[in-house]
Design a protein around this motif. Structure first.
Motif, PDB file in Angstrom:
ATOM      1  N   GLN A  90       0.831  -1.205   0.000  1.00  0.00           N
ATOM      2  CA  GLN A  90       0.000   0.000   0.000  1.00  0.00           C
ATOM      3  C   GLN A  90       0.869   1.259   0.000  1.00  0.00           C
ATOM      4  O   GLN A  90       0.557   2.239  -0.671  1.00  0.00           O
ATOM      5  N   GLN A  91       1.974   1.209   0.766  1.00  0.00           N
ATOM      6  CA  GLN A  91       2.828   2.400   0.854  1.00  0.00           C
ATOM      7  C   GLN A  91       3.672   2.626  -0.394  1.00  0.00           C
ATOM      8  O   GLN A  91       3.848   3.744  -0.843  1.00  0.00           O
ATOM      9  N   ASN A  92       4.206   1.552  -0.972  1.00  0.00           N
ATOM     10  CA  ASN A  92       5.240   1.712  -2.000  1.00  0.00           C
ATOM     11  C   ASN A  92       4.807   1.384  -3.419  1.00  0.00           C
ATOM     12  O   ASN A  92       5.493   1.757  -4.365  1.00  0.00           O
ATOM     13  N   ALA A  93       3.716   0.646  -3.569  1.00  0.00           N
ATOM     14  CA  ALA A  93       3.319   0.249  -4.926  1.00  0.00           C
ATOM     15  C   ALA A  93       2.511   1.365  -5.583  1.00  0.00           C
ATOM     16  O   ALA A  93       2.054   2.300  -4.931  1.00  0.00           O
TER      17      ALA A  93
END
Lengths: 426, 426
Positions: free
Chosen positions: A121-124
């Motif tokens: 959720q944070q990096n994609a």
């Protein structure tokens, strides 16, 4: 029912389902319609990936609601995000104030499902909204620029490697497009990157691409993408994405700066509704007439509902555009019928088939009746034709055709602008 | 000079000046060119206001540098913002790393000048970059939506009142466009706003609009804008903008949510350069050949330089596109001449005249030789023709023409999408 007393129908969500319902009831004197949406425009999700990759503009696949409903005197637009439903008071709390209703229709679609994996959720990079698509375009262009300055070949390879999670139409379409861009554009416009390594991976947890399509479509797609240079990794669930590394459940890893997340969707849980209304995938359980079970005067249509009353689809319908369109139209007819004291039509989905585009001159199409499979150039022309026809108005069609023709003949895309408008308080 | 030893020319800024210089030196074997820009695209500032108002798309007035310089083998693009100049080491520090040079050219243009008024910098909407234009489009559309929900007539009027500071071409063009939108679009698409109050003000500290143009142009513009409903307030300096109120130096005020700031520009002060290089408006003082005084092998061209050696312009040139274009071309010729041992040409500006568009079928144009003034439909056609020709490539021209024709015949604009892509780490 007293036909002089106007009924106020609030439709939350202006996607395929909501717009088709509103259009069915347009200029019908018995109804006042309010379309609520958090954006001020409708858009055409099947072509979102082309905005993300710079082949189309936002305006090619979008249309402002106020323009869409101009001249339809009983349809009002209200911008706002739904915060809470108060079914007892027949009222909604939006981010922009309150709205009351006689009938409430959820046409709220789906959002990206990260399956609880926080690092993803944070990096994609998600691929569900117009803002997502522009953010993806910006981010990938910036990473290409970074790669062109990077002298360490290992870091450069990471910057140039893209993993696409999700082997559905979106994943297939994006990976095919990247493969063509790598061949035709990057080689021409990034001389610094000559000879650099960098791969395009398409990964999925199940055993084939385009899982709901025919085996022939799956095999053709697999073969074409592989020939185009896409590395396909199946039976592989992503479980983490940190330190520029995609970790899979089977212990394997891929080093990559960019993970595009097209792996799943979920419907939205709203404050104020009882838990019992939600079924699989948080979809609202509806009856054959799209009434939400247990809630008077509340309906749900499209991706956000789960309807198991259709004999052909005992597990519920696939979350695709055609179901949403047909449910919106059917509910519109039923609301008019109800008013006239006529019998209501239970919803029956007419499957018109499914298709996916892989690249230039390459696509697959499955038709249900008669059961037919098309691939290659013919399927590709069918795909272009149907998507062009489906675009919401003439202007978009003409401009889209222009953009596509240019891109086709020049094997190039032009919309490569990294733009991040600053936010000003509205 | 040894012509086998290649010279590395670093041009900071890819606007009119920088691109014209680079093009003059394209495929010239004696030079390696690096264009540095903080954006990955060139854009056409004279039409920025049409992006801001939703008549044109970003791509109609922009072009990616890498595409622009494709096939020009001696030109490289480097994305990055200039942080520091190290003239002793002939090196630049960019936000994206270091670059060394043999010759350095500043083509860095100007930025918005808030004249030190902090409240204006915080709350006003600037109009200088593509990101500014999209931010303005988003912000004004959101405020229109807010106004359509607002029931308090005083608050609603504030939301609908726009003050444009700066009576130059940008201010004139924007206020004219707003006046037309108010008449043609808002009335149709915002039925909630029927009968609402709200004004468009164009304000300036000097005594006339379009100060550098002929008196006839000024008077015609003043008359037309007034007829279109724009309230013009001259001799009025903005001194503050807080609590939705524009405060003027003379004690008067206007209540408005939106202040558009097109009131002035300033060149940029860079770290590492001595104070002596900067003249009026922070412009770098250059000699007749655009060499920055006191700095060997450093040049400045376009808006960012101040050149007082041109007999026709003892106070320096106006900061307009034509000066930038001609200085870029002249410097390019001089660098080639220098290499060949030929004499250098001191820069002389050839004024081709100036024009401004006021609205549909309304514009003004001043030509210098022979001294002529045009207004109305003829000036408007001239304006369209010249701006269309000036667009950087064919694709942009055709699409721009299409957007303009549609907007002209339908008296409508279509690009009304509030989109704010999220920022992902590049």
């Amino acid at each position: 029912m007293n036909s002089i007393q106007k009924k106020k129908i609030v439709i939350v969500g202006g996607g395929f389902a909501g717009v088709n319902l509103a259009n069915k009831l347009a200029n019908h004197d018995a109804f006042d319609i309010v379309i609520v949406d958090k954006n001020n425009y409708n858009f055409f999700p099947p072509l979102l990936y082309q905005v993300a990759t710079g082949y189309l503009e936002t305006s090619n696949i979008s249309y402002p609601f106020r323009k869409l409903f101009r001249g339809k005197h009983n349809i009002m637009f209200r911008m706002g995000e739904l915060l809470e439903v108060m079914p007892d008071q027949k009222k909604l709390l939006l981010s922009t104030g309150e709205v009351d209703y006689d009938y409430l229709v959820f046409a709220t679609g789906c959002i990206t499902n990260y399956f609880g994996i926080r690092s993803v959720q944070q990096n994609a990079i998600p691929m569900k909204t117009i803002a997502d698509a522009l953010s993806m375009r910006n981010t990938l262009l910036e990473r290409l620029e970074r790669a062109s300055r990077e002298t360490d070949p290992v870091k450069r390879k990471k910057l140039l490697t893209i993993v696409i999670a999700g082997g559905g139409p979106t994943g297939v379409e994006i990976s095919g497009m990247f493969a063509e861009m790598k061949k035709n554009i990057i080689a021409k416009d990034y001389p610094e990157l000559k000879g650099s390594k960098g791969e395009i991976y398409l990964v999925d947890g199940v055993k084939s691409l385009l899982a709901p399509m025919s085996e022939k479509s799956q095999q053709y797609t697999h073969k074409m993408l592989t020939e185009m240079g896409v590395k396909i990794k199946l039976n592989s669930m992503v479980k983490d994405f940190t330190n520029d590394t995609v970790y899979f459940a089977d212990g394997t890893t891929i080093e990559a700066k960019s993970l595009i997340w097209a792996a799943g969707v979920t419907a939205i849980v709203f404050n104020g509704l009882p838990d019992e209304v939600y079924g699989r995938g948080k979809r609202m359980i509806v009856d054959a007439f799209n009434k939400v079970i247990g809630l008077p005067d509340v309906y749900a249509i499209g991706d956000t509902c789960l309807q198991t009353t259709d004999p052909g689809f005992p597990q519920g319908h696939p979350q695709v555009a055609q179901v949403a369109i047909q449910q919106g139209q059917n509910l519109g007819k039923n609301l008019v019928n109800e008013l006239a004291g006529k019998t209501l039509n239970p919803f029956r989905y007419h499957d018109k088939g499914s298709m996916a585009i892989i690249g230039r001159n390459k696509a697959v199409a499955d038709l249900p009746k008669p059961k037919l499979f098309f691939s290659g150039f013919l399927a590709w022309v069918m795909w272009l034709f149907i998507h062009l026809l489906s675009l919401i108005n003439y202007r978009n069609r003409l401009k889209t055709l222009y953009n596509w023709s240019t891109a086709y003949f020049t094997q190039d895309q032009a919309l490569r602008f990294i733009v991040r408008p600053a936010s000003k308080k509205a």
